[in-house]
Write a protein that holds these residues in place. Structure first.
Motif, PDB file in Angstrom:
ATOM      1  N   CYS A  39     -62.220  25.873  25.788  1.00 44.22           N
ATOM      2  CA  CYS A  39     -62.444  26.541  24.495  1.00 44.22           C
ATOM      3  C   CYS A  39     -63.420  27.696  24.644  1.00 44.22           C
ATOM      4  O   CYS A  39     -63.208  28.784  24.087  1.00 44.22           O
ATOM      5  CB  CYS A  39     -62.987  25.534  23.473  1.00 44.22           C
ATOM      6  N   GLU A  47     -50.542  29.667  23.055  1.00 45.16           N
ATOM      7  CA  GLU A  47     -51.142  29.990  21.763  1.00 45.16           C
ATOM      8  C   GLU A  47     -51.884  31.330  21.807  1.00 45.16           C
ATOM      9  O   GLU A  47     -51.779  32.150  20.892  1.00 45.16           O
ATOM     10  CB  GLU A  47     -52.110  28.876  21.354  1.00 45.16           C
ATOM     11  N   ASN A  69     -60.799  22.345  16.781  1.00 42.16           N
ATOM     12  CA  ASN A  69     -59.777  21.549  16.102  1.00 42.16           C
ATOM     13  C   ASN A  69     -58.527  21.420  16.952  1.00 42.16           C
ATOM     14  O   ASN A  69     -57.916  20.349  17.046  1.00 42.16           O
ATOM     15  CB  ASN A  69     -59.419  22.179  14.749  1.00 42.16           C
ATOM     16  N   LEU A  70     -58.144  22.526  17.582  1.00 40.95           N
ATOM     17  CA  LEU A  70     -56.940  22.549  18.404  1.00 40.95           C
ATOM     18  C   LEU A  70     -57.033  21.559  19.559  1.00 40.95           C
ATOM     19  O   LEU A  70     -56.051  20.915  19.930  1.00 40.95           O
ATOM     20  CB  LEU A  70     -56.730  23.972  18.955  1.00 40.95           C
ATOM     21  N   CYS A  71     -58.248  21.418  20.111  1.00 37.38           N
ATOM     22  CA  CYS A  71     -58.450  20.523  21.258  1.00 37.38           C
ATOM     23  C   CYS A  71     -59.068  19.191  20.856  1.00 37.38           C
ATOM     24  O   CYS A  71     -59.588  18.454  21.711  1.00 37.38           O
ATOM     25  CB  CYS A  71     -59.336  21.210  22.299  1.00 37.38           C
ATOM     26  N   GLU A  72     -59.037  18.883  19.556  1.00 33.22           N
ATOM     27  CA  GLU A  72     -59.527  17.595  19.033  1.00 33.22           C
ATOM     28  C   GLU A  72     -60.991  17.356  19.408  1.00 33.22           C
ATOM     29  O   GLU A  72     -61.392  16.267  19.817  1.00 33.22           O
ATOM     30  CB  GLU A  72     -58.647  16.450  19.524  1.00 33.22           C
ATOM     31  N   GLU A 102     -52.622  20.402  27.187  1.00 32.12           N
ATOM     32  CA  GLU A 102     -53.498  21.243  26.362  1.00 32.12           C
ATOM     33  C   GLU A 102     -53.662  22.636  26.969  1.00 32.12           C
ATOM     34  O   GLU A 102     -53.700  23.635  26.254  1.00 32.12           O
ATOM     35  CB  GLU A 102     -54.853  20.565  26.175  1.00 32.12           C
ATOM     36  N   MET A 106     -50.568  24.530  26.168  1.00 32.49           N
ATOM     37  CA  MET A 106     -50.570  24.873  24.747  1.00 32.49           C
ATOM     38  C   MET A 106     -51.483  26.085  24.492  1.00 32.49           C
ATOM     39  O   MET A 106     -51.092  27.034  23.789  1.00 32.49           O
ATOM     40  CB  MET A 106     -51.050  23.679  23.920  1.00 32.49           C
ATOM     41  N   LEU A 107     -52.680  26.075  25.068  1.00 33.09           N
ATOM     42  CA  LEU A 107     -53.623  27.173  24.866  1.00 33.09           C
ATOM     43  C   LEU A 107     -53.119  28.468  25.510  1.00 33.09           C
ATOM     44  O   LEU A 107     -53.304  29.556  24.967  1.00 33.09           O
ATOM     45  CB  LEU A 107     -54.992  26.799  25.433  1.00 33.09           C
ATOM     46  N   TYR A 113     -61.549  26.782  15.017  1.00 30.96           N
ATOM     47  CA  TYR A 113     -60.109  26.719  15.285  1.00 30.96           C
ATOM     48  C   TYR A 113     -59.838  26.107  16.662  1.00 30.96           C
ATOM     49  O   TYR A 113     -59.001  25.209  16.815  1.00 30.96           O
ATOM     50  CB  TYR A 113     -59.507  28.118  15.210  1.00 30.96           C
ATOM     51  N   LEU A 114     -60.584  26.576  17.671  1.00 30.98           N
ATOM     52  CA  LEU A 114     -60.395  26.060  19.032  1.00 30.98           C
ATOM     53  C   LEU A 114     -60.780  24.584  19.134  1.00 30.98           C
ATOM     54  O   LEU A 114     -60.071  23.794  19.762  1.00 30.98           O
ATOM     55  CB  LEU A 114     -61.225  26.886  20.011  1.00 30.98           C
TER      56      LEU A 114
END
Length: 281
Positions: free
Chosen positions: A139, A176, A113-116, A169, A172-173, A110-111
């Motif tokens: 992450c 989130e 993916n979230l940070c590409e 980012e 966002m984290l 999940y992490l």
């Protein structure tokens, strides 16, 4: 709520000094610690993480992390730490770095993916760029879903474009994962963009504490902040020289003293020290 009331004698930029910090931090706040090098910012982070001893008390919600009888070990504190130099395991892949902290493949995926970063999960970290390493470090710090995220100048080694991307980012984290985030930074634009509150340290003492816009615009703020940029041009005016400096995606005009001209070279990287300017109401 984090209640901090600590003191520690340490060697600062001007010799021995006493770090004295008394702060109450609300849950989910984003705090920036600023001030000159050697003022005690990183030491305060390390005390919060349990990596350094101190006198006083540290309480997180209803848990005592530090007092005259208790000093909770770093691994037992609900804290994630992002170091300035990333501190990744170079002999492990990106995914292995995360799973070393917590064996939770669902969260690591999940992490990433979230940070590409998911497409890089099998790459060794020593093959990554600086920006990619910093995202892996972020992450990894979130793998235990910490209540508190500590960051020591996490973006200082990155170029302006990557720095701006990772600022978004980080924010966002922070939202989130609903962390309480405390970050050391010298960059006023970074502080303004990310933090809901800034605490200025000066030789171990809290000099100012408040909303970033209000604190950074005070007329009596010293030259605590600086920007790095590329010198593009120098233009001769009627009575002075103007340097054109690229900072990220912006150009800034800076008045240059005649004595400083001989040290400037077009295309070189320069540091511009800035003093906040007061705004009359």
């Amino acid at each position: 709520m984090i209640n901090i009331d600590i003191n520690k004698t340490l060697n600062g930029s001007q010799g021995k000094m006493n770090l004295r910090a008394a702060l109450d931090i609300k849950e989910h706040e984003f705090i920036a610690l600023a001030g000159e090098s050697g003022s005690g910012k990183t030491t305060l982070l390390r005390i919060l993480a349990g990596l350094e001893d101190a006198n006083g008390t540290l309480k997180v919600s209803d848990k005592i992390y530090l007092d005259d009888k208790i000093n909770v070990a770093p691994q037992k504190r609900e804290i994630g730490f992002v170091f300035q130099d990333y501190a990744l395991f170079e002999n492990m892949s990106v995914e292995e770095n995360l799973l070393f902290v917590e064996r939770d493949k669902q969260l690591s995926s999940y992490l990433l993916n979230l940070c590409e970063l998911y497409s890089l999960k099998d790459r060794f970290t020593n093959t990554l760029s600086g920006g990619q390493k910093q995202r892996v470090a972020l992450c990894r710090a979130l793998m235990k879903k910490p209540k508190i995220l500590l960051m020591d100048e996490p973006l200082s080694a990155l170029d302006p474009v990557m720095r701006a991307k990772l600022q978004n980012e980080i924010l966002m984290l922070h939202k989130e994962f609903k962390t309480t985030t405390i970050m050391v930074s010298h960059d006023p634009s970074e502080i303004y963009h990310l933090a809901s509150r800034v605490v200025i340290l000066d030789h171990g003492m809290i000099k100012d504490d408040g909303i970033p816009k209000e604190v950074l615009l005070k007329a009596n703020t010293p030259n605590e902040f600086s920007f790095e940029g590329q010198l593009l041009d120098i233009i001769k005016g009627d009575i002075e020289y103007i340097a054109i400096v690229a900072m990220g995606q912006k150009l800034v005009e800076v008045v240059v003293e005649l004595d400083d001209m001989k040290n400037l070279k077009i295309g070189s990287s320069i540091k511009v020290h800035m003093k906040a300017v007061g705004v009359e109401k």
